[in-house]
Motif scaffolding. Structure first.
Motif, PDB file in Angstrom:
ATOM      1  N   MET A   1     -32.761  12.644  37.242  1.00 17.01           N
ATOM      2  CA  MET A   1     -31.974  11.726  38.054  1.00 17.01           C
ATOM      3  C   MET A   1     -30.528  12.161  37.982  1.00 17.01           C
ATOM      4  SD  MET A   1     -33.604   7.956  37.174  1.00 17.01           S
ATOM      5  CE  MET A   1     -33.407   8.115  35.382  1.00 17.01           C
ATOM      6  N   PRO A   2     -29.753  11.918  39.033  1.00 17.82           N
ATOM      7  CA  PRO A   2     -28.331  12.298  38.995  1.00 17.82           C
ATOM      8  C   PRO A   2     -27.582  11.482  37.951  1.00 17.82           C
ATOM      9  CG  PRO A   2     -28.807  10.930  40.914  1.00 17.82           C
ATOM     10  CD  PRO A   2     -30.126  11.260  40.293  1.00 17.82           C
ATOM     11  N   GLY A   3     -26.485  12.045  37.477  1.00 20.07           N
ATOM     12  CA  GLY A   3     -25.723  11.349  36.444  1.00 20.07           C
ATOM     13  C   GLY A   3     -26.468  11.380  35.133  1.00 20.07           C
ATOM     14  N   LEU A   4     -26.760  10.225  34.604  1.00 14.18           N
ATOM     15  CA  LEU A   4     -27.495  10.126  33.345  1.00 14.18           C
ATOM     16  C   LEU A   4     -28.990  10.226  33.641  1.00 14.18           C
ATOM     17  CD1 LEU A   4     -26.480   9.571  30.402  1.00 14.18           C
ATOM     18  CD2 LEU A   4     -27.277   7.223  30.722  1.00 14.18           C
ATOM     19  N   ASP A   5     -29.631  11.299  33.190  1.00 13.03           N
ATOM     20  CA  ASP A   5     -31.050  11.472  33.501  1.00 13.03           C
ATOM     21  C   ASP A   5     -31.920  10.659  32.543  1.00 13.03           C
ATOM     22  OD1 ASP A   5     -31.336  12.899  31.101  1.00 13.03           O
ATOM     23  OD2 ASP A   5     -31.327  14.856  32.069  1.00 13.03           O
ATOM     24  N   GLY A   6     -33.249  10.764  32.737  1.00 18.35           N
ATOM     25  CA  GLY A   6     -34.166   9.943  31.961  1.00 18.35           C
ATOM     26  C   GLY A   6     -34.119  10.217  30.472  1.00 18.35           C
TER      27      GLY A   6
ATOM     28  N   VAL B   1     -37.955  -0.159  22.795  1.00 16.94           N
ATOM     29  CA  VAL B   1     -38.919  -0.415  23.859  1.00 16.94           C
ATOM     30  C   VAL B   1     -39.650   0.881  24.214  1.00 16.94           C
ATOM     31  CG1 VAL B   1     -37.162  -0.049  25.659  1.00 16.94           C
ATOM     32  CG2 VAL B   1     -39.229  -1.355  26.187  1.00 16.94           C
ATOM     33  N   PRO B   2     -40.973   0.840  24.378  1.00 16.87           N
ATOM     34  CA  PRO B   2     -41.711   2.059  24.727  1.00 16.87           C
ATOM     35  C   PRO B   2     -41.234   2.644  26.057  1.00 16.87           C
ATOM     36  CG  PRO B   2     -43.218   0.334  24.029  1.00 16.87           C
ATOM     37  CD  PRO B   2     -41.877  -0.313  24.178  1.00 16.87           C
ATOM     38  N   VAL B   3     -41.075   3.960  26.097  1.00 15.88           N
ATOM     39  CA  VAL B   3     -40.607   4.647  27.302  1.00 15.88           C
ATOM     40  C   VAL B   3     -41.648   5.675  27.736  1.00 15.88           C
ATOM     41  CG1 VAL B   3     -38.839   6.152  28.288  1.00 15.88           C
ATOM     42  CG2 VAL B   3     -38.177   4.294  26.742  1.00 15.88           C
ATOM     43  N   LEU B   4     -42.054   5.578  29.001  1.00 12.78           N
ATOM     44  CA  LEU B   4     -42.989   6.514  29.612  1.00 12.78           C
ATOM     45  C   LEU B   4     -42.220   7.289  30.670  1.00 12.78           C
ATOM     46  CD1 LEU B   4     -45.928   7.525  29.957  1.00 12.78           C
ATOM     47  CD2 LEU B   4     -46.278   5.630  31.567  1.00 12.78           C
TER      48      LEU B   4
ATOM     49  N   ARG C   1     -44.423  -6.486  31.685  1.00 11.83           N
ATOM     50  CA  ARG C   1     -43.171  -6.417  32.437  1.00 11.83           C
ATOM     51  C   ARG C   1     -42.575  -5.021  32.265  1.00 11.83           C
ATOM     52  NH1 ARG C   1     -40.476 -10.980  33.789  1.00 11.83           N
ATOM     53  NH2 ARG C   1     -38.461 -10.106  33.135  1.00 11.83           N
ATOM     54  N   LEU C   2     -42.158  -4.429  33.387  1.00  9.52           N
ATOM     55  CA  LEU C   2     -41.693  -3.051  33.380  1.00  9.52           C
ATOM     56  C   LEU C   2     -40.275  -2.932  33.902  1.00  9.52           C
ATOM     57  CD1 LEU C   2     -44.792  -1.316  35.013  1.00  9.52           C
ATOM     58  CD2 LEU C   2     -44.425  -1.792  32.604  1.00  9.52           C
ATOM     59  N   ALA C   3     -39.578  -1.909  33.393  1.00  8.02           N
ATOM     60  CA  ALA C   3     -38.346  -1.429  34.017  1.00  8.02           C
ATOM     61  C   ALA C   3     -38.685  -0.113  34.695  1.00  8.02           C
ATOM     62  CB  ALA C   3     -37.251  -1.224  32.978  1.00  8.02           C
ATOM     63  N   LEU C   4     -38.310   0.039  35.954  1.00 11.86           N
ATOM     64  CA  LEU C   4     -38.658   1.216  36.750  1.00 11.86           C
ATOM     65  C   LEU C   4     -37.380   1.927  37.168  1.00 11.86           C
ATOM     66  CD1 LEU C   4     -40.669   2.961  38.378  1.00 11.86           C
ATOM     67  CD2 LEU C   4     -40.528   1.232  40.207  1.00 11.86           C
ATOM     68  N   ALA C   5     -37.267   3.216  36.812  1.00 15.86           N
ATOM     69  CA  ALA C   5     -36.076   3.982  37.165  1.00 15.86           C
ATOM     70  C   ALA C   5     -36.466   5.259  37.897  1.00 15.86           C
ATOM     71  CB  ALA C   5     -35.275   4.322  35.906  1.00 15.86           C
ATOM     72  N   ASP C   6     -35.942   5.423  39.114  1.00 19.21           N
ATOM     73  CA  ASP C   6     -36.147   6.642  39.907  1.00 19.21           C
ATOM     74  C   ASP C   6     -35.069   6.672  40.972  1.00 19.21           C
ATOM     75  OD1 ASP C   6     -37.202   8.572  41.942  1.00 19.21           O
ATOM     76  OD2 ASP C   6     -38.895   8.607  40.557  1.00 19.21           O
ATOM     77  N   ASP C   7     -34.431   7.820  41.157  1.00 21.47           N
ATOM     78  CA  ASP C   7     -33.328   7.881  42.120  1.00 21.47           C
ATOM     79  C   ASP C   7     -33.801   7.951  43.565  1.00 21.47           C
ATOM     80  OD1 ASP C   7     -32.755  11.232  42.795  1.00 21.47           O
ATOM     81  OD2 ASP C   7     -34.146  10.617  41.223  1.00 21.47           O
ATOM     82  N   GLN C   8     -35.073   8.266  43.801  1.00 26.83           N
ATOM     83  CA  GLN C   8     -35.595   8.353  45.160  1.00 26.83           C
ATOM     84  C   GLN C   8     -36.147   6.991  45.585  1.00 26.83           C
ATOM     85  OE1 GLN C   8     -38.333  11.639  45.482  1.00 26.83           O
ATOM     86  NE2 GLN C   8     -36.889  13.094  44.609  1.00 26.83           N
ATOM     87  N   ILE C   9     -35.538   6.414  46.612  1.00 29.70           N
ATOM     88  CA  ILE C   9     -35.870   5.054  47.021  1.00 29.70           C
ATOM     89  C   ILE C   9     -37.339   4.937  47.424  1.00 29.70           C
ATOM     90  CG2 ILE C   9     -35.400   3.234  48.710  1.00 29.70           C
ATOM     91  CD1 ILE C   9     -32.527   4.227  48.828  1.00 29.70           C
ATOM     92  N   LEU C  10     -37.835   5.893  48.201  1.00 31.52           N
ATOM     93  CA  LEU C  10     -39.217   5.809  48.665  1.00 31.52           C
ATOM     94  C   LEU C  10     -40.200   5.954  47.512  1.00 31.52           C
ATOM     95  CD1 LEU C  10     -39.116   7.815  52.026  1.00 31.52           C
ATOM     96  CD2 LEU C  10     -39.259   5.344  51.713  1.00 31.52           C
ATOM     97  N   VAL C  11     -39.894   6.851  46.580  1.00 36.58           N
ATOM     98  CA  VAL C  11     -40.761   7.021  45.410  1.00 36.58           C
ATOM     99  C   VAL C  11     -40.771   5.738  44.590  1.00 36.58           C
ATOM    100  CG1 VAL C  11     -41.050   8.249  43.228  1.00 36.58           C
ATOM    101  CG2 VAL C  11     -40.460   9.515  45.301  1.00 36.58           C
TER     102      VAL C  11
ATOM    103  N   SER D   1     -39.712   5.744  33.663  1.00 37.19           N
ATOM    104  CA  SER D   1     -38.518   6.402  34.192  1.00 37.19           C
ATOM    105  C   SER D   1     -38.791   7.844  34.601  1.00 37.19           C
ATOM    106  CB  SER D   1     -37.403   6.386  33.135  1.00 37.19           C
ATOM    107  OG  SER D   1     -36.272   7.113  33.580  1.00 37.19           O
ATOM    108  N   ASP D   2     -38.225   8.219  35.741  1.00 38.46           N
ATOM    109  CA  ASP D   2     -38.185   9.624  36.124  1.00 38.46           C
ATOM    110  C   ASP D   2     -37.314  10.364  35.117  1.00 38.46           C
ATOM    111  OD1 ASP D   2     -38.492  11.963  37.546  1.00 38.46           O
ATOM    112  OD2 ASP D   2     -37.014  11.443  39.078  1.00 38.46           O
TER     113      ASP D   2
END
Length: 212
Positions: free
Chosen positions: A60-65, A79-82, A7-17, A56-57
């Protein structure tokens, strides 16, 4: 018995990416349980044990990765972060490692490399990968370009490449059929030759100087 999917958490500010990554991950049998468009949204949604890996990217705007990672570690979540990047900032790798990232990967990595990286950090390994491609080297030079004090043997180069892959001394020893103490001595000699004080800086300087 088949293990449950990661199970993953995915963070990126670009919707298409983000959509592309989600589709890619799902095609590989992974579950995207959390999606966020910035670091704060990621922190707000994450609960201890809710995911196996955070992908996570960095930018990102605001609080970055990296800042999100620091906040995550500050509240005791291991939790491991890539982290994903386009590698256009010479300080990112050092900042990511110092903040507690388990992995670091270029956004243009092959799908199978991404899947392997996720599996490795979920299993408790570390991953430092990007390494020695010419486009990376051209954009990402280590500030200290003083030449090594001596040449590097074949075994030392092999160990440097494994260091660049995020391998621990124990993992290097197992891979090269060496005693762990022998690997430790090799690493110490490598640091001395490169004039660096830690493994990460040694790898970055070795890339810049084309040792690897």
């Amino acid at each position: 018995m088949t293990s449950p999917p990661l199970r993953l958490a995915l963070a990126d500010d670009q919707i298409l990416v983000r959509a592309g990554l989600r589709a890619l991950l799902q095609d590989q049998g992974l579950v995207v349980a959390i999606e966020a468009d910035d670091g704060q949204s990621l922190l707000d949604q994450l609960q201890p044990g809710s995911v196996d890996v955070v992908l996570s990217d960095i930018r990102m705007p605001g609080l970055d990765g990296i800042e999100a990672l620091r906040a995550l570690r500050a509240r005791g979540d291991e939790v491991p972060v890539l982290l994903l990047t386009t590698f256009d900032d010479a300080d990112l790798l050092l900042r990511a490692r110092e903040a507690g990232a388990q992995g670091f990967l270029l956004k243009d990595a092959a799908p199978e490399d991404l899947r392997e990286a996720i599996a490795r950090v979920a299993a408790g390994e570390t991953l430092l990968q990007p390494v020695s491609t010419d486009p990376v080297r051209a954009r990402y030079r280590y500030r200290d370009e003083a030449p090594p004090t001596d040449t590097f043997g074949e075994r030392e180069v092999a160990i440097l490449r494994l260091l660049a892959g995020g391998y621990s001394n124990k993992e290097i020893a197992r891979t090269l059929f060496l005693a762990e103490g022998t690997v430790k001595n090799y690493v110490s000699n490598i640091l001395d030759k490169l004039g660096t004080r830690d493994r990460t800086r040694a790898v970055l300087k070795a890339i810049t100087l084309r040792v690897i």
